[in-house]
Design a protein around this motif. Structure first.
Motif, PDB file in Angstrom:
ATOM      1  N   ARG A 229       0.834  -1.206   0.000  1.00  0.00           N
ATOM      2  CA  ARG A 229       0.000   0.000   0.000  1.00  0.00           C
ATOM      3  C   ARG A 229       0.866   1.252   0.000  1.00  0.00           C
ATOM      4  N   VAL A 230       1.948   1.216   0.765  1.00  0.00           N
ATOM      5  CA  VAL A 230       2.862   2.358   0.776  1.00  0.00           C
ATOM      6  C   VAL A 230       3.595   2.473  -0.558  1.00  0.00           C
ATOM      7  N   ALA A 231       4.071   1.333  -1.081  1.00  0.00           N
ATOM      8  CA  ALA A 231       4.869   1.348  -2.311  1.00  0.00           C
ATOM      9  C   ALA A 231       4.074   1.848  -3.504  1.00  0.00           C
ATOM     10  N   THR A 232       2.784   1.554  -3.545  1.00  0.00           N
ATOM     11  CA  THR A 232       1.981   1.924  -4.709  1.00  0.00           C
ATOM     12  C   THR A 232       1.316   3.288  -4.576  1.00  0.00           C
TER      13      THR A 232
ATOM     14  N   GLY B 291      11.215   7.170  -0.803  1.00  0.00           N
ATOM     15  CA  GLY B 291      11.773   7.581   0.476  1.00  0.00           C
ATOM     16  C   GLY B 291      10.859   7.250   1.638  1.00  0.00           C
ATOM     17  N   GLU B 292       9.558   7.406   1.441  1.00  0.00           N
ATOM     18  CA  GLU B 292       8.634   7.093   2.525  1.00  0.00           C
ATOM     19  C   GLU B 292       8.560   5.591   2.764  1.00  0.00           C
ATOM     20  N   LEU B 293       8.622   4.798   1.679  1.00  0.00           N
ATOM     21  CA  LEU B 293       8.667   3.348   1.845  1.00  0.00           C
ATOM     22  C   LEU B 293       9.913   2.942   2.622  1.00  0.00           C
ATOM     23  N   MET B 294      11.036   3.598   2.360  1.00  0.00           N
ATOM     24  CA  MET B 294      12.264   3.289   3.092  1.00  0.00           C
ATOM     25  C   MET B 294      12.112   3.604   4.571  1.00  0.00           C
ATOM     26  N   GLN B 295      11.439   4.701   4.912  1.00  0.00           N
ATOM     27  CA  GLN B 295      11.208   5.028   6.315  1.00  0.00           C
ATOM     28  C   GLN B 295      10.417   3.918   6.998  1.00  0.00           C
TER      29      GLN B 295
ATOM     30  N   VAL C 273       1.159  -0.466  19.419  1.00  0.00           N
ATOM     31  CA  VAL C 273       1.313   0.694  20.290  1.00  0.00           C
ATOM     32  C   VAL C 273       0.014   1.470  20.279  1.00  0.00           C
ATOM     33  N   ARG C 274      -0.529   1.755  21.432  1.00  0.00           N
ATOM     34  CA  ARG C 274      -1.789   2.496  21.503  1.00  0.00           C
ATOM     35  C   ARG C 274      -1.504   3.988  21.429  1.00  0.00           C
ATOM     36  N   THR C 275      -1.941   4.585  20.371  1.00  0.00           N
ATOM     37  CA  THR C 275      -1.804   6.034  20.242  1.00  0.00           C
ATOM     38  C   THR C 275      -2.841   6.541  19.266  1.00  0.00           C
ATOM     39  N   GLY C 276      -3.618   7.516  19.676  1.00  0.00           N
ATOM     40  CA  GLY C 276      -4.631   8.075  18.791  1.00  0.00           C
ATOM     41  C   GLY C 276      -4.033   8.843  17.641  1.00  0.00           C
ATOM     42  N   ARG C 277      -2.777   9.310  17.780  1.00  0.00           N
ATOM     43  CA  ARG C 277      -2.169  10.147  16.747  1.00  0.00           C
ATOM     44  C   ARG C 277      -1.904   9.347  15.481  1.00  0.00           C
ATOM     45  N   CYS C 278      -1.723   8.003  15.598  1.00  0.00           N
ATOM     46  CA  CYS C 278      -1.379   7.234  14.414  1.00  0.00           C
ATOM     47  C   CYS C 278      -2.538   7.179  13.448  1.00  0.00           C
ATOM     48  N   ARG C 279      -3.753   7.454  13.905  1.00  0.00           N
ATOM     49  CA  ARG C 279      -4.890   7.461  12.986  1.00  0.00           C
ATOM     50  C   ARG C 279      -4.745   8.540  11.933  1.00  0.00           C
ATOM     51  N   ARG C 280      -4.018   9.584  12.257  1.00  0.00           N
ATOM     52  CA  ARG C 280      -3.936  10.706  11.332  1.00  0.00           C
ATOM     53  C   ARG C 280      -2.853  10.509  10.284  1.00  0.00           C
ATOM     54  N   HIS C 281      -2.134   9.392  10.365  1.00  0.00           N
ATOM     55  CA  HIS C 281      -1.147   9.133   9.306  1.00  0.00           C
ATOM     56  C   HIS C 281      -1.891   8.907   7.999  1.00  0.00           C
ATOM     57  N   PRO C 282      -1.397   9.436   6.872  1.00  0.00           N
ATOM     58  CA  PRO C 282      -2.133   9.350   5.615  1.00  0.00           C
ATOM     59  C   PRO C 282      -2.420   7.931   5.163  1.00  0.00           C
ATOM     60  N   HIS C 283      -1.667   6.931   5.639  1.00  0.00           N
ATOM     61  CA  HIS C 283      -1.907   5.565   5.199  1.00  0.00           C
ATOM     62  C   HIS C 283      -2.982   4.880   6.024  1.00  0.00           C
ATOM     63  N   GLY C 284      -3.411   5.509   7.123  1.00  0.00           N
ATOM     64  CA  GLY C 284      -4.405   4.873   7.952  1.00  0.00           C
ATOM     65  C   GLY C 284      -3.789   3.817   8.837  1.00  0.00           C
TER      66      GLY C 284
END
Length: 230
Positions: free
Chosen positions: A130-133, A138-142, A211-222
């Motif tokens: 999903r990230v690669a496509t 660079g983001e895939l490498m991260q 890891v429980r964190t509400g902030r990860c929901r806001r990552h563009p990949h979901g």
């Protein structure tokens, strides 16, 4: 490698070159170029395996590629590694042949096979594809590096002890001092299911790491771990 997706990408690009809207033409050209890169990798690997380059007077696949493809031996070696990656990861090969990812994305998967291992990558394949496509290499490498750190946490500890690899944490000044936070890619990866084991290493939490964190929901990949990011 199945040639049909590549042929379809080429036909679509040929139908728009010099005719269709520039934006549409550029998208199809990029897709066709990426698909051709994957096919080139497959043919270069076949040539290296058959050693047919010797019949053309070349002593190695690198020297043949330098003479006939005008690429250096280093790039030829990268293409050869990419061929091994596509052979090991058929889902990546399928996406590459269809022009859904670039050769630079394939190189990230090559990095992952060397530094993370095949088993964790295969278990996280849906996420990584999903990230690669959808994102640049660079983001895939991260994400791949974050996966490595999740699978091999001791290596991360050693890197921290040496003052290296702190890019996945941010330190920001606040009125009372400093605040630390994980970067979006790290938060997002850690809210996924991480492989239960890799090369004999056990990961806690019933075979996965979350890891429980509400902030990860806001990552563009979901987040593909419902209920773990609350």
């Amino acid at each position: 490698m199945e040639p049909t997706p590549t042929i379809e990408a080429l036909r679509e690009a040929a139908g728009l070159v010099g005719r269709g809207p520039d934006a549409d033409a550029l998208r199809t050209i990029q897709r066709a170029q990426d698909a051709l890169d994957a096919v080139k990798v497959a043919h270069l690997a076949a040539l290296a395996e058959s050693r047919a380059f010797e019949s053309e007077g070349a002593s190695s696949i690198g020297s043949w590629a330098r003479l006939h493809l005008r690429i250096g031996e280093r790039e030829a070696a990268t293409l050869t590694r990419a061929a091994a990656t596509l052979a090991r990861l058929p889902q990546v090969a399928e996406a590459a042949a269809a022009g859904q990812m670039r050769s630079a994305h394939v190189n990230v998967f090559s990095y992952g096979l060397r530094h993370v291992g095949a088993a964790p990558i295969e278990q996280m394949m849906d996420v990584l594809l999903r990230v690669a496509t959808t994102c640049e290499p660079g983001e895939l490498m991260q994400v791949m590096r974050a996966l490595r750190e999740a699978v091999f946490p001791d290596e991360l500890d050693d890197a921290w002890a040496k003052g290296m690899d702190k890019a996945d944490l941010q330190v920001n000044p606040v009125p009372q001092g400093f605040s630390t936070a994980a970067t979006p890619s790290m938060r997002w990866l850690l809210c996924q299911r991480v492989p239960a084991h890799a090369r004999g290493r056990q990961v806690p939490h019933g075979g996965g790491l979350a890891v429980r964190t509400g902030r990860c929901r806001r990552h563009p990949h979901g987040c593909s771990a419902p209920g773990r990011c609350d």
